[in-house]
Design an enzyme around this catalytic site. Structure first.
Site, mmCIF file in Angstrom:
data_model
loop_
_atom_site.group_PDB
_atom_site.id
_atom_site.type_symbol
_atom_site.label_atom_id
_atom_site.label_comp_id
_atom_site.label_asym_id
_atom_site.label_seq_id
_atom_site.Cartn_x
_atom_site.Cartn_y
_atom_site.Cartn_z
ATOM 1 N N ARG A 191 -13.798 -2.378 42.828
ATOM 2 C CA ARG A 191 -12.969 -1.196 42.562
ATOM 3 C C ARG A 191 -11.831 -1.511 41.594
ATOM 4 O O ARG A 191 -11.581 -0.749 40.651
ATOM 5 C CB ARG A 191 -12.421 -0.611 43.865
ATOM 6 N N ASN A 233 -15.062 3.057 47.808
ATOM 7 C CA ASN A 233 -16.131 2.486 48.622
ATOM 8 C C ASN A 233 -16.717 3.573 49.516
ATOM 9 O O ASN A 233 -15.997 4.458 49.980
ATOM 10 C CB ASN A 233 -15.605 1.363 49.518
#
Length: 94
Positions: A16, A34
């Site tokens: 990320r 996520n």
């Protein structure tokens, strides 16, 4: 606008944060998060060329990631965060 998921070894490897930094370098707005099933979901907004290059970069990911599959999202997986023009951010996992 590109909306896709990536699966493989994509959680717990800095995916990320890498995605956010890569998006900022490529002039992409959007978000990354996520998913509870181990995938990462990404929504990207930029020029068509920038979006394609960003998507291609995300198919490789950071050093310790191993992307096995990338799929376009047609129907949102969960409630979508808003996109802020000129910003790419990491949002809460779902």
């Amino acid at each position: 606008m590109k909306h896709f998921t990536v699966s493989g070894r994509v959680q717990g490897v800095g995916f990320r944060n890498w995605t956010q930094k890569t998006a900022q370098k490529m002039n992409i707005s959007g978000w990354v998060r996520n998913l509870s099933d181990g995938r990462v979901e990404i929504k990207a907004l930029g020029s068509e060329t920038d979006e394609l290059q960003f998507w291609q970069a995300c198919q490789k990911g950071p050093l310790f990631a191993k992307v096995i599959e990338s799929n376009w999202v047609v129907i949102p997986i969960a409630a979508e965060p808003a996109i802020e023009e000129g910003h790419f951010r990491v949002v809460a996992s779902v």
